[in-house]
Enzyme design. Structure first.
Site, PDB file in Angstrom:
ATOM      1  CG  ASN A 115      -9.571  12.167 -28.845  1.00  0.00           C
ATOM      2  OD1 ASN A 115      -9.415  12.269 -30.055  1.00  0.00           O
ATOM      3  ND2 ASN A 115      -9.123  11.140 -28.155  1.00  0.00           N
ATOM      4  CG  ASP A 171      -7.623  10.618 -31.647  1.00  0.00           C
ATOM      5  OD1 ASP A 171      -6.649  11.383 -31.546  1.00  0.00           O
ATOM      6  OD2 ASP A 171      -7.827   9.666 -30.868  1.00  0.00           O
ATOM      7  CG  HIS A 172     -12.831  10.389 -34.443  1.00  0.00           C
ATOM      8  ND1 HIS A 172     -12.235   9.239 -34.944  1.00  0.00           N
ATOM      9  CD2 HIS A 172     -13.232  10.096 -33.188  1.00  0.00           C
ATOM     10  CE1 HIS A 172     -12.310   8.285 -34.026  1.00  0.00           C
ATOM     11  NE2 HIS A 172     -12.898   8.779 -32.961  1.00  0.00           N
ATOM     12  NE  ARG A 225     -11.995  10.234 -50.787  1.00  0.00           N
ATOM     13  CZ  ARG A 225     -12.851  10.779 -51.658  1.00  0.00           C
ATOM     14  NH1 ARG A 225     -12.501  11.820 -52.369  1.00  0.00           N
ATOM     15  NH2 ARG A 225     -14.049  10.279 -51.784  1.00  0.00           N
ATOM     16  CG  HIS A 271      -5.115   6.794 -29.047  1.00  0.00           C
ATOM     17  ND1 HIS A 271      -6.085   5.876 -28.770  1.00  0.00           N
ATOM     18  CD2 HIS A 271      -3.930   6.125 -28.945  1.00  0.00           C
ATOM     19  CE1 HIS A 271      -5.533   4.702 -28.510  1.00  0.00           C
ATOM     20  NE2 HIS A 271      -4.226   4.821 -28.625  1.00  0.00           N
ATOM     21  NE  ARG A 320      -6.139   2.533 -32.539  1.00  0.00           N
ATOM     22  CZ  ARG A 320      -6.887   1.954 -31.594  1.00  0.00           C
ATOM     23  NH1 ARG A 320      -7.656   2.691 -30.821  1.00  0.00           N
ATOM     24  NH2 ARG A 320      -6.872   0.660 -31.434  1.00  0.00           N
ATOM     25  NE  ARG A 346      -7.622   2.255 -35.780  1.00  0.00           N
ATOM     26  CZ  ARG A 346      -8.351   1.401 -35.045  1.00  0.00           C
ATOM     27  NH1 ARG A 346      -9.530   1.789 -34.588  1.00  0.00           N
ATOM     28  NH2 ARG A 346      -7.923   0.195 -34.766  1.00  0.00           N
ATOM     29  CG  HIS A 347      -7.173   8.335 -35.432  1.00  0.00           C
ATOM     30  ND1 HIS A 347      -6.161   8.410 -34.507  1.00  0.00           N
ATOM     31  CD2 HIS A 347      -8.160   7.589 -34.863  1.00  0.00           C
ATOM     32  CE1 HIS A 347      -6.527   7.754 -33.420  1.00  0.00           C
ATOM     33  NE2 HIS A 347      -7.730   7.222 -33.603  1.00  0.00           N
ATOM     34  CD  GLU A 379      -6.719   9.254 -25.510  1.00  0.00           C
ATOM     35  OE1 GLU A 379      -7.598   9.909 -24.941  1.00  0.00           O
ATOM     36  OE2 GLU A 379      -6.946   8.494 -26.493  1.00  0.00           O
ATOM     37  CB  THR A 416     -13.035   3.332 -30.081  1.00  0.00           C
ATOM     38  OG1 THR A 416     -12.500   4.336 -29.225  1.00  0.00           O
ATOM     39  CG2 THR A 416     -14.257   2.720 -29.418  1.00  0.00           C
ATOM     40  CB  THR A 417      -9.704   2.781 -26.039  1.00  0.00           C
ATOM     41  OG1 THR A 417      -8.952   3.658 -26.876  1.00  0.00           O
ATOM     42  CG2 THR A 417      -8.790   2.150 -25.020  1.00  0.00           C
ATOM     43  CD  GLU A 477      -9.261   9.627 -19.803  1.00  0.00           C
ATOM     44  OE1 GLU A 477      -8.219  10.293 -19.918  1.00  0.00           O
ATOM     45  OE2 GLU A 477     -10.077   9.462 -20.729  1.00  0.00           O
ATOM     46  CG  HIS A 495     -14.230   5.497 -24.476  1.00  0.00           C
ATOM     47  ND1 HIS A 495     -15.252   4.882 -25.145  1.00  0.00           N
ATOM     48  CD2 HIS A 495     -13.134   5.320 -25.242  1.00  0.00           C
ATOM     49  CE1 HIS A 495     -14.784   4.342 -26.252  1.00  0.00           C
ATOM     50  NE2 HIS A 495     -13.504   4.600 -26.350  1.00  0.00           N
ATOM     51  N   GLY A 496     -17.049   7.768 -24.763  1.00  0.00           N
ATOM     52  CA  GLY A 496     -18.472   7.623 -25.025  1.00  0.00           C
ATOM     53  C   GLY A 496     -19.328   8.738 -24.428  1.00  0.00           C
ATOM     54  N   GLY A 547     -14.228  13.132 -27.400  1.00  0.00           N
ATOM     55  CA  GLY A 547     -13.868  13.272 -28.807  1.00  0.00           C
ATOM     56  C   GLY A 547     -15.022  13.098 -29.759  1.00  0.00           C
TER      57      GLY A 547
HETATM   58  N1  PXP Z   1     -10.223   8.877 -23.195  1.00  0.00           N
HETATM   59  C1  PXP Z   1      -9.489   7.848 -23.707  1.00  0.00           C
HETATM   60  C2  PXP Z   1      -8.417   7.262 -22.870  1.00  0.00           C
HETATM   61  C3  PXP Z   1      -9.722   7.372 -25.019  1.00  0.00           C
HETATM   62  O1  PXP Z   1      -8.990   6.350 -25.497  1.00  0.00           O
HETATM   63  C4  PXP Z   1     -10.707   8.009 -25.801  1.00  0.00           C
HETATM   64  C5  PXP Z   1     -10.923   7.565 -27.213  1.00  0.00           C
HETATM   65  O2  PXP Z   1      -9.766   7.824 -27.947  1.00  0.00           O
HETATM   66  C6  PXP Z   1     -11.427   9.072 -25.229  1.00  0.00           C
HETATM   67  C7  PXP Z   1     -11.184   9.468 -23.918  1.00  0.00           C
HETATM   68  C8  PXP Z   1     -12.489   9.802 -26.004  1.00  0.00           C
HETATM   69  O3  PXP Z   1     -13.547   8.944 -26.294  1.00  0.00           O
HETATM   70  P1  PXP Z   1     -14.726   9.412 -27.231  1.00  0.00           P
HETATM   71  O4  PXP Z   1     -14.146   9.652 -28.579  1.00  0.00           O
HETATM   72  O5  PXP Z   1     -15.695   8.285 -27.180  1.00  0.00           O
HETATM   73  O6  PXP Z   1     -15.278  10.684 -26.636  1.00  0.00           O
END
Ligand code: PXP
Length: 245
Positions: free
Chosen positions: A11, A13-14, A22, A47, A49, A53-54, A74, A104-105, A155, A195-196, A217
């Site tokens: 992921n 996104d970040h 910026r 994702h 959103r 935001r990203h 996502e 975050t989600t 998921e 996630h996490g 991510g």
């Molecule tokens: N899976 C889903 C459905 C998510 O919403 C996210 C966060 O965007 C992730 C995985 C990745 O999570 P993390 O950034 O904590 O690894």
């Protein structure tokens, strides 16, 4: 439906979070996508959103056009997002809950409460041959309703697992994830998780043989600051492979 191989969805996104701080073009998202692929990403996950935001709309179209690697989008189950997904036609879509104020989600989608709204959304995406998954807490009642809605993949939300600190609560959380993965598998569904997850806690989840894909991510992008994105992905890829040896 046991799977020996385990796909890694990275992921990114970040990378866009830093860019949006910026508002310019740095860091370059396409360059990040190429580095992630070189490091061993099987899938690119973003994702889009509602608050943008990203990741931006232009990013998802740019990635879809420029990259052959499967794209997993996502999205919240809103008509705006579903229209974008249907025109983008990514390889896969993961339906997630979204609250504006969240960092975050925060939890899985309530497919039981939203079943009526989700049915046309799932059908619209599937009509475009998009693989649809739903982001769910390890709750078998939710999994059953997802299956009844014709959704082939869940998921599992590993956020709760990733927050546990004692050995007992980590084990309990893992047992829940494993039990729900087995339940979904018995219903003929594919199982992803995410996630996490980070370099320390990923091994146990990656060892649940039924899980076919992990989406990761934040920990990878954080590690990339110090070692570069390609290395950070490659190190995660090795952790996944080690869990399946
Ligand atoms: N899976 C889903 C459905 C998510 O919403 C996210 C966060 O965007 C992730 C995985 C990745 O999570 P993390 O950034 O904590 O690894």
């Amino acid at each position: 439906m046991k799977s020996k191989s385990l796909r890694l969805g990275v992921n990114i996104d970040h990378v866009a979070t830093v860019r949006q701080a910026r508002g310019g073009q740095q860091p370059d998202l396409l360059k990040a996508a190429h580095a992630a692929i070189k490091g061993g990403a099987d899938i690119l996950t973003v994702h889009l959103r509602e608050d943008r935001r990203h990741i931006q709309d232009t990013d998802v179209y740019m990635l879809r056009e420029s990259i052959d690697t499967p794209l997993n989008l996502e999205l919240a189950a809103t008509s705006e997002m579903v229209n974008i997904a249907c025109s983008l036609e990514p390889w896969a879509c993961c339906l997630v809950p979204e609250r504006r104020a969240e960092v975050t989600t925060e939890g899985g989608l309530d497919v039981i409460g939203l079943a009526k709204q989700l049915k046309p959304v799932v059908e619209a995406l599937q009509d475009k041959s998009i693989e649809v998954s739903v982001f769910l807490d390890p709750d078998n009642r939710q999994i059953k309703v997802a299956q009844e809605l014709g959704i082939s993949t869940i998921e599992l939300h590993t956020g709760n697992y990733s927050l546990q600190t004692s050995q007992a609560s980590i084990s309990q959380s893992l047992n829940q994830l494993t039990e729900s993965a087995n339940f979904a598998n018995q219903l003929g569904m594919h199982v992803h998780a995410g996630h996490g997850l980070n370099y320390e806690n990923v091994f146990a989840v990656a060892s649940i043989e039924i899980v076919e894909e992990l989406n990761i991510g934040h920990s990878i992008i954080a590690a990339a600051l110090f070692e570069g994105l390609e290395n950070a992905v490659s190190r995660m890829r090795k952790k996944l492979s080690a869990a399946r040896e």
